[in-house]
Enzyme design. Structure first.
Site, PDB file in Angstrom:
ATOM      1  N   LYS A 300       0.807  -1.224   0.000  1.00 16.39           N
ATOM      2  CA  LYS A 300       0.000   0.000   0.000  1.00 16.39           C
ATOM      3  C   LYS A 300       0.841   1.275   0.000  1.00 16.39           C
ATOM      4  O   LYS A 300       0.406   2.300  -0.537  1.00 16.39           O
ATOM      5  CB  LYS A 300      -0.956  -0.013   1.196  1.00 16.39           C
ATOM      6  CG  LYS A 300      -2.021  -1.101   1.090  1.00 16.39           C
ATOM      7  CD  LYS A 300      -3.044  -1.011   2.207  1.00 16.39           C
ATOM      8  CE  LYS A 300      -4.084  -2.117   2.057  1.00 16.39           C
ATOM      9  NZ  LYS A 300      -5.176  -2.009   3.039  1.00 16.39           N
ATOM     10  N   ASP A 338      -9.334   3.238   2.319  1.00 22.02           N
ATOM     11  CA  ASP A 338      -9.195   2.630   3.652  1.00 22.02           C
ATOM     12  C   ASP A 338      -9.481   3.619   4.766  1.00 22.02           C
ATOM     13  O   ASP A 338     -10.105   3.284   5.778  1.00 22.02           O
ATOM     14  CB  ASP A 338      -7.764   2.106   3.855  1.00 22.02           C
ATOM     15  CG  ASP A 338      -7.536   0.736   3.253  1.00 22.02           C
ATOM     16  OD1 ASP A 338      -8.527   0.014   3.029  1.00 22.02           O
ATOM     17  OD2 ASP A 338      -6.364   0.383   3.016  1.00 22.02           O
ATOM     18  N   ALA A 377       2.200   0.293  11.528  1.00 28.27           N
ATOM     19  CA  ALA A 377       2.413   1.569  10.828  1.00 28.27           C
ATOM     20  C   ALA A 377       2.560   1.370   9.323  1.00 28.27           C
ATOM     21  O   ALA A 377       3.150   2.209   8.642  1.00 28.27           O
ATOM     22  CB  ALA A 377       3.650   2.275  11.394  1.00 28.27           C
ATOM     23  N   GLY A 378       2.016   0.269   8.815  1.00 26.99           N
ATOM     24  CA  GLY A 378       2.024   0.033   7.368  1.00 26.99           C
ATOM     25  C   GLY A 378       0.927   0.812   6.677  1.00 26.99           C
ATOM     26  O   GLY A 378       0.416   1.810   7.200  1.00 26.99           O
ATOM     27  N   ASP A 403      11.541   2.857  13.381  1.00 29.19           N
ATOM     28  CA  ASP A 403      11.715   4.021  12.508  1.00 29.19           C
ATOM     29  C   ASP A 403      10.445   4.305  11.707  1.00 29.19           C
ATOM     30  O   ASP A 403      10.068   5.464  11.506  1.00 29.19           O
ATOM     31  CB  ASP A 403      12.893   3.802  11.556  1.00 29.19           C
ATOM     32  CG  ASP A 403      14.234   3.852  12.275  1.00 29.19           C
ATOM     33  OD1 ASP A 403      14.292   4.450  13.368  1.00 29.19           O
ATOM     34  OD2 ASP A 403      15.210   3.275  11.758  1.00 29.19           O
ATOM     35  N   ARG A 404       9.793   3.244  11.263  1.00 29.38           N
ATOM     36  CA  ARG A 404       8.543   3.429  10.525  1.00 29.38           C
ATOM     37  C   ARG A 404       7.472   4.000  11.433  1.00 29.38           C
ATOM     38  O   ARG A 404       6.713   4.898  11.038  1.00 29.38           O
ATOM     39  CB  ARG A 404       8.088   2.099   9.913  1.00 29.38           C
ATOM     40  CG  ARG A 404       6.844   2.215   9.070  1.00 29.38           C
ATOM     41  CD  ARG A 404       6.605   1.004   8.203  1.00 29.38           C
ATOM     42  NE  ARG A 404       6.134  -0.142   8.967  1.00 29.38           N
ATOM     43  CZ  ARG A 404       5.576  -1.221   8.404  1.00 29.38           C
ATOM     44  NH1 ARG A 404       5.461  -1.296   7.090  1.00 29.38           N
ATOM     45  NH2 ARG A 404       5.177  -2.221   9.140  1.00 29.38           N
ATOM     46  N   TYR A 466      -9.880  -9.457   8.949  1.00 29.24           N
ATOM     47  CA  TYR A 466     -11.272  -9.891   8.755  1.00 29.24           C
ATOM     48  C   TYR A 466     -11.391 -11.379   8.456  1.00 29.24           C
ATOM     49  O   TYR A 466     -12.471 -11.873   8.157  1.00 29.24           O
ATOM     50  CB  TYR A 466     -11.953  -9.073   7.643  1.00 29.24           C
ATOM     51  CG  TYR A 466     -11.354  -9.201   6.275  1.00 29.24           C
ATOM     52  CD1 TYR A 466     -11.711 -10.241   5.423  1.00 29.24           C
ATOM     53  CD2 TYR A 466     -10.437  -8.262   5.813  1.00 29.24           C
ATOM     54  CE1 TYR A 466     -11.180 -10.355   4.164  1.00 29.24           C
ATOM     55  CE2 TYR A 466      -9.897  -8.371   4.543  1.00 29.24           C
ATOM     56  CZ  TYR A 466     -10.268  -9.414   3.722  1.00 29.24           C
ATOM     57  OH  TYR A 466      -9.726  -9.518   2.468  1.00 29.24           O
ATOM     58  N   GLY A 487     -12.902  -5.996  11.263  1.00 29.83           N
ATOM     59  CA  GLY A 487     -12.313  -5.581  10.000  1.00 29.83           C
ATOM     60  C   GLY A 487     -13.241  -5.809   8.821  1.00 29.83           C
ATOM     61  O   GLY A 487     -13.062  -5.204   7.763  1.00 29.83           O
TER      62      GLY A 487
END
Length: 520
Positions: A300, A338, A377-378, A403-404, A466, A487
């Protein structure tokens, strides 16, 4: 909207049968017919103590479906490893006893067909096959293989490769479109799945589907070919929408999107696409026929770099879950459905609870001023973080990649914590917890991202997973007294947004909700 291709496609659906006795083959034929197969492929080399006359008579005497007889030798990936002459005589006998199709390997086809050219075959047709091991050859080499098979005088030909990458599949599509004789061509394995589903679009003679309870990697089920993908409605004008993900098998997208696409009379199909390399994928699939994509784990964020244009919301989040190939110029445009899907699902659940307790809801977002604890954190996490920030929540980010997590926290003026602190983290009362990681996803359903003891402090717990519909995290949260949001609700809402972008129409929301809660 384009109208659905309603003419009956010529592509046949075949179920491979690998039973260990002739009687089991007959039972399998009966089951295959009930599940929607047109043809059964009978693998004689799978039958224990195979007796040609006796077993073939049992199989072919009162056959319920069109039959394709295969007797694969060990040197070509099968189980038979004794006398080649005996094997050839068994195949010849199958023709005499009324098999509709009999398959011969390219290496032996010319010799066999020359020897039996004048024999009685009761209308049986010869299929000459070639199974290619390793990486799919170049298009030129594949054409040479096809030419060699045609030179044998075969009634039809069959080419099977083993795709190491989804970018090899267009070579198969090009062969199907250009071949002068009936062609069965596909790639096996998970990355080759679309070569079966989309074969009717390119004129394939036959596709394969596995029977219920007998799944085969890379093969759709008979039920999905008939009911989900409706391959009999796919034609050369069908637009293709795909889920770009790795892995992709968990997705319920095809179950939702395909019946809705047909409901609005749009000539399209939605397929799973196991993608290993985004750059290769977009360079090999530039056709306007591939009109749009959903984007899943883990792409994403990375997919933004392959879009020609990015919608403002997706740009601010730096993540896209939807890509449209703009019809007028073929450019790829990235969107994010999203964000609003997840945040409105959470808001609506809180508003409903407020109405139950107070009789009315505040005009402000119920997230305003709340502590919003985000795990992950994606791409999905970024959508949740920006959505929560836009509603006035204070966001705390946990991610195994510090870091992300730090980068996302800075982007939403939030707070970052080390992932190892999560097990002991105790939030303030009334906080919101959102899981945006795959933790708890099938098949690893026992895992939860936080301690059970902390769940009592959260007013609401949201899980982006989900599959299953109610994860262990949601079950534990509900027991602790929290409001829970599955979800599935986010998936539904983001899919509605995607559908509108895919079709430039208005999604039938009630139908989509009905499908998602009955099928998931």
């Amino acid at each position: 909207m384009g109208s659905v291709g309603m003419k009956k496609a010529s592509t046949l659906i075949c179920a491979p049968l690998m039973a260990k006795s002739a009687e089991e083959m007959v039972r399998g034929m009966r089951q295959a017919k009930a599940q929607g197969a047109d043809v059964v492929e009978i693998r004689l080399d799978c039958i224990n103590n195979f007796h040609p006359h006796k077993d073939l008579e049992i199989i072919l005497k009162d056959k319920l479906l069109t039959t394709l007889i295969v007797y694969r030798p060990k040197w070509n990936g099968g189980l038979y490893e004794v006398d080649e002459h005996v094997r050839m005589e068994a195949l010849h006998l199958a023709k005499e006893l009324g098999a509709d199709y009999v398959e011969f390997e390219l290496e032996v086809a010319s010799k066999f067909m020359e020897e039996h050219r004048t024999s009685s075959s009761r209308g049986s047709k010869n299929i000459v096959s070639c199974y290619v091991n390793g990486e799919t050859p170049s298009e030129e080499d594949l054409k040479n293989i096809i030419a060699s098979m045609q030179e044998t005088g075969a009634d039809m030909i069959k080419l099977v490769t083993n795709a190491a990458d989804i970018t090899e599949i267009p070579r198969i599509f090009n062969l199907l479109s250009s071949c002068q004789v009936p062609l069965i061509a596909y790639s096996s394995g998970d990355r080759g799945l679309i070569s079966q589903i989309l074969s009717p679009k390119y004129g394939g003679f036959m596709v394969y589907g596995s029977m219920e309870g007998d799944s085969i990697p890379g093969l759709p089920t008979l039920a999905s070919l008939r009911e989900v993908y409706k391959v009999d409605c796919i034609n050369k004008d069908t637009k293709v929408f795909g889920l770009i993900s790795k892995p992709v098998g968990h997705s319920k997208g095809p179950i939702l999107h395909n019946p809705v696409i047909r409901h609005v009379n749009f000539n399209g199909v939605y397929v799973p696409m196991f993608v290993d390399d985004l750059q290769k994928f977009f360079s090999i699939y530039p056709s306007p026929d591939f009109a749009g994509f959903s984007v899943g784990i883990p792409y994403k964020e990375a997919v933004i770099g392959f879009c020609d244009e990015v919608h403002q919301l997706a740009q601010s989040i730096d993540a896209a879950n939807t890509i449209i190939r703009r019809p007028i110029d073929g450019k790829l445009v990235g969107y994010n459905t999203d964000c609003e899907a997840a945040i409105t699902a959470i808001e609506d659940a809180l508003i409903k609870a407020q109405r139950c307790t107070n009789g009315r809801a505040s005009l402000d977002s119920p997230l305003n001023g709340k502590l919003f604890v985000l795990v992950g954190a994606g791409g999905a996490g970024r959508a949740l973080a920006f959505g929560a920030k836009s509603r006035g929540a204070h966001v705390v980010v946990f991610d195994i990649d510090f870091d992300r997590a730090k980068s996302l926290a800075c982007a939403v003026t939030g707070e970052v914590r080390h992932f190892k602190e999560l097990a002991k983290f105790q939030p303030e009362k009334g906080a919101i917890l959102a899981n945006a990681t795959p933790l708890g996803m099938h098949p690893n359903t026992d895992r939860i991202p936080v301690s059970e003891a902390s769940l009592a402090d959260y007013e609401l717990v949201f899980d982006s997973v989900y599959t299953p519909k109610k994860t262990r995290l949601l079950k534990e949260a509900e027991t602790a007294g929290a409001i829970i949001v599955s979800g599935v609700e986010m998936f539904l809402r983001q899919a509605i947004g995607q559908f509108n972008l895919f079709t430039e129409g208005e999604a039938p929301e009630e139908l989509m909700r009905e499908i998602i809660w009955s099928k998931f």
